[in-house]
Design a protein around this motif. Structure first.
Motif, PDB file in Angstrom:
ATOM      1  N   GLU A  92       0.828  -1.215   0.000  1.00  0.00           N
ATOM      2  CA  GLU A  92       0.000   0.000   0.000  1.00  0.00           C
ATOM      3  C   GLU A  92       0.857   1.259   0.000  1.00  0.00           C
ATOM      4  OE1 GLU A  92      -0.669  -2.613   1.791  1.00  0.00           O
ATOM      5  OE2 GLU A  92      -2.682  -3.191   1.124  1.00  0.00           O
TER       6      GLU A  92
ATOM      7  N   ILE B 109       2.524   1.852  -3.307  1.00  0.00           N
ATOM      8  CA  ILE B 109       1.568   2.489  -4.219  1.00  0.00           C
ATOM      9  C   ILE B 109       1.389   3.961  -3.858  1.00  0.00           C
ATOM     10  CG2 ILE B 109      -0.858   2.515  -4.926  1.00  0.00           C
ATOM     11  CD1 ILE B 109      -0.833  -0.549  -4.567  1.00  0.00           C
ATOM     12  N   ALA B 110       1.378   4.251  -2.554  1.00  0.00           N
ATOM     13  CA  ALA B 110       1.181   5.636  -2.109  1.00  0.00           C
ATOM     14  C   ALA B 110       2.316   6.533  -2.610  1.00  0.00           C
ATOM     15  CB  ALA B 110       1.095   5.696  -0.586  1.00  0.00           C
TER      16      ALA B 110
ATOM     17  N   ASN C 296       2.225   6.997  -6.308  1.00  0.00           N
ATOM     18  CA  ASN C 296       1.101   7.863  -6.704  1.00  0.00           C
ATOM     19  C   ASN C 296       1.457   9.330  -6.486  1.00  0.00           C
ATOM     20  OD1 ASN C 296      -1.708   7.161  -7.614  1.00  0.00           O
ATOM     21  ND2 ASN C 296      -1.354   5.472  -6.213  1.00  0.00           N
ATOM     22  N   ILE C 297       2.174   9.591  -5.401  1.00  0.00           N
ATOM     23  CA  ILE C 297       2.616  10.967  -5.136  1.00  0.00           C
ATOM     24  C   ILE C 297       3.585  11.398  -6.238  1.00  0.00           C
ATOM     25  CG2 ILE C 297       3.943  12.399  -3.511  1.00  0.00           C
ATOM     26  CD1 ILE C 297       2.610  10.810  -1.236  1.00  0.00           C
TER      27      ILE C 297
ATOM     28  N   LEU D 132       3.502  10.400  -9.278  1.00  0.00           N
ATOM     29  CA  LEU D 132       2.689  10.647 -10.469  1.00  0.00           C
ATOM     30  C   LEU D 132       2.096  12.055 -10.421  1.00  0.00           C
ATOM     31  CD1 LEU D 132       1.511   9.241 -13.009  1.00  0.00           C
ATOM     32  CD2 LEU D 132      -0.441   8.594 -11.620  1.00  0.00           C
TER      33      LEU D 132
ATOM     34  N   HIS E 254      -1.049  14.845  -0.091  1.00  0.00           N
ATOM     35  CA  HIS E 254       0.320  14.431   0.225  1.00  0.00           C
ATOM     36  C   HIS E 254       0.707  14.883   1.629  1.00  0.00           C
ATOM     37  CE1 HIS E 254       1.223  15.085  -4.377  1.00  0.00           C
ATOM     38  NE2 HIS E 254       0.336  14.141  -4.165  1.00  0.00           N
TER      39      HIS E 254
ATOM     40  N   TRP F 201      -1.022  12.736   4.286  1.00  0.00           N
ATOM     41  CA  TRP F 201      -0.432  11.392   4.332  1.00  0.00           C
ATOM     42  C   TRP F 201       0.940  11.431   5.007  1.00  0.00           C
ATOM     43  CZ3 TRP F 201       4.068   9.582   1.941  1.00  0.00           C
ATOM     44  CH2 TRP F 201       4.241   8.191   1.927  1.00  0.00           C
TER      45      TRP F 201
END
Lengths: 174, 263
Positions: free
Chosen positions: B33, B36-37, B40-41, B43, B153, B156
Motif C-alpha cells: 500500500e 503504491i502511495a 502515486n505521489i 505521479l 500528500h 499522508w
C-alpha cells in the motif's frame, strides 16, 4: 463585438448535443464503463472557422490517460468526417468529482467502484481523522474501512467491506 | 519575461526531481500500500511538472529572447528549434536545474523519505495557496489545481511522521537521524532568488505558517524542531549538491545514449 457575434453564429452551426452523443462512445481507458462525457472532462466544443476544437480537462495533473483520451477523441471525430480537430487542455477551474454525471456514478457502482460521495464528509485537516463512510458497491453495506489512501490509479483509494469482505476501489472525493 | 521563465522552471524542477526520487521506491516500498502511495505521489508531482514545463516552453518559444539570441544560448543550440516539456526535462544540465536542494536528497530509509516529503509538501501547500492569487493566471491555475493533490500528500506524510516519531525506539531514532540529515536544506525555501524578487514572490512570508505546521506535527510526533542552524542554499540558482548529477544520469539516460530518440 461584430466578430464575436459572427463566431456565435458559426458555433451554432455545429450541433453540440449530437457531438456530445458521439463523444459518449469514447471511454476512459482506466475505467472502460465511463465515457469522457460521464467523467465530466469535456469542457466545451467550439468551431473555429473550419477547425473543431474540443476542450478537455484532466482529473489529476499526472493522469496518464489524458494523451490517449485526446487521441481517441481525434480518431472518433475523424471517422465522423471532421478533418481538422484540435484537442486542447484547460485546467481552470479545476475538475472536481462533482463533474461526474449521475449516470456516471451509477455506472461506476455497477462496475464495482464505489462512486465519490456527493460531499466529502471528512474535510478537515485533522490527522488520523475518521475514515469517510463509503458504501460497498457489491452488498451496499456502509460497514467498510479504508485499506489505503492510494489505489490503482491516482483518482482512487482502496477500501474493504467488513460484511462481504470484498476489497473495492473508491473513487476519491476530489 | 526571463524571471517568469526561471520561476516556472524552478517550480517545475522541484516537482520533477522529487517525483523522480519518490519513483525510486517503485517495487521497493515497505509494504504494498505504501509502495503504491509513494509512487502515486510521484505521479502527481510529475503531472504538475508537466503542466509547468509546458508553460515554460510556451514562454521560451514566444519570447523575443529565443529569436534574437538563439545562436548564443546553449539551451537553444542544444534544442535546435522549438523547446518542449521533454527537452526541458531531458536536455538541461545540472546547473540549469533550479530545484531546491531538499528534493534532490537521497531516499535514505523510509523515515528520511517520509520526512523529506513532509517538509516539502508543507512548503508546497502554503506556496500554492499563495500562488493561487498570482497575477499570472496560468501559474495561478496550476497552483489551484495542484493544491488539491498536495493537501493529500501533506496529510499522508504528516500521519507518517507522527507514526514513526511517536512509534518505537527504532523508528523514533530514525526520524531523529532524518531531521539531522535534512533540516539544513529547509532554510532555502524562504530565501528569495533574484527571479523571485523580480516577480515580487514573497516566499519569506510563508515561513511563519510553515514553521507552525512543522511544530504542530513534530509536537505530536514527540520530535523537536531543531534550533537555528547553518542552512545550505544555492539550488534555486543552479548550485546543487552532488546528488542531482546522479538523478539526471538516470533520468536522462535514454536521451544521452540515443539523442533525439522517441517512443
Amino acid at each position: 463585438m461584430v466578430g464575436s457575434e459572427e463566431k456565435e453564429m458559426k458555433t451554432s452551426v455545429i450541433d453540440k448535443k449530437a457531438l456530445y452523443a458521439y463523444l459518449e462512445e469514447i471511454k476512459d481507458p482506466e475505467i472502460p464503463v465511463l465515457s469522457v462525457v460521464d467523467m465530466g472532462i469535456i469542457r466545451d466544443i467550439k468551431l473555429n472557422d473550419d477547425e473543431l476544437e474540443v476542450i478537455i480537462t484532466s482529473t489529476y495533473t499526472g493522469c496518464p490517460a489524458m494523451d490517449m483520451i485526446a487521441a481517441n477523441i481525434r480518431v472518433e471525430l475523424a471517422t465522423l468526417g471532421f478533418q481538422k480537430v484540435k484537442v486542447t487542455q484547460s485546467i481552470s477551474p479545476p475538475w472536481t468529482t462533482d463533474w461526474i454525471s449521475e449516470d456516471g456514478k451509477r455506472k461506476l457502482k455497477e462496475y464495482g467502484i464505489a462512486p465519490p460521495n456527493p460531499k466529502q464528509q471528512v474535510c478537515n485537516d485533522k490527522l488520523f481523522a475518521a475514515d469517510e463512510a463509503v458504501q460497498c458497491p457489491r452488498c451496499n453495506s456502509w460497514h467498510t474501512h479504508r485499506i489505503s489512501e492510494f489505489g490503482s490509479t491516482a483518482c482512487k483509494a482502496l477500501y474493504q467491506c467488513n460484511d462481504c469482505k470484498e476489497p473495492f476501489d473508491y473513487f476519491k472525493c476530489h | 519575461m526571463s524571471a517568469l521563465i526561471d520561476y516556472t522552471l524552478h517550480l517545475a524542477d522541484n516537482s520533477l526531481i522529487l517525483g523522480q526520487r519518490n519513483g525510486e521506491w517503485c517495487g521497493h516500498g515497505p509494504i504494498l500500500e505504501q509502495d503504491i502511495a509513494i509512487t502515486n505521489i510521484s505521479l502527481d508531482l510529475i503531472g504538475q511538472a508537466r503542466s509547468l514545463y509546458q508553460y515554460a516552453a510556451v514562454l521560451i518559444n514566444d519570447s523575443e529572447l529565443s529569436v534574437s539570441s538563439k545562436a548564443s544560448s546553449p539551451l537553444e543550440r542544444r534544442f535546435g528549434g522549438e523547446v518542449s516539456e521533454d527537452s526541458l526535462a531531458y536536455l538541461r544540465t545540472e546547473r540549469e536545474f533550479k530545484n531546491c536542494l531538499l528534493v534532490e536528497q537521497s531516499n535514505g530509509d523510509w523515515a528520511q523519505t517520509i520526512l523529506r516529503q513532509f517538509l516539502f509538501s508543507s512548503y508546497q501547500y502554503y506556496l500554492y495557496q499563495y500562488l493561487q492569487t498570482n497575477t499570472d493566471t496560468t501559474i495561478a491555475a496550476i497552483a489551484e489545481k495542484s493544491l488539491k493533490e498536495v493537501s493529500y500528500h501533506l496529510r499522508w506524510s504528516s500521519e507518517w511522521v507522527i507514526r514513526l516519531g511517536d512509534g518505537t525506539g527504532e523508528s523514533h531514532g530514525r526520524m531523529l537521524k532524518a531531521i539531522d540529515e535534512l533540516w539544513r536544506y529547509t532554510g532555502e525555501f524562504f530565501i528569495p532568488a533574484d527571479y523571485e524578487k523580480e516577480l515580487k514572490i514573497d516566499g519569506a512570508s510563508l515561513k511563519y505558517e510553515w514553521s507552525k505546521k512543522i511544530k504542530t506535527v513534530f509536537d505530536e510526533a514527540t520530535l523537536t524542531v531543531p534550533p537555528d542552524i547553518f542552512m545550505q542554499e544555492g539550488g534555486k540558482q543552479g548550485r546543487h549538491t552532488e546528488q542531482l548529477g546522479y538523478i539526471l544520469t538516470e533520468l536522462q539516460y535514454m536521451q544521452r545514449a540515443y539523442p533525439g530518440c522517441e517512443w
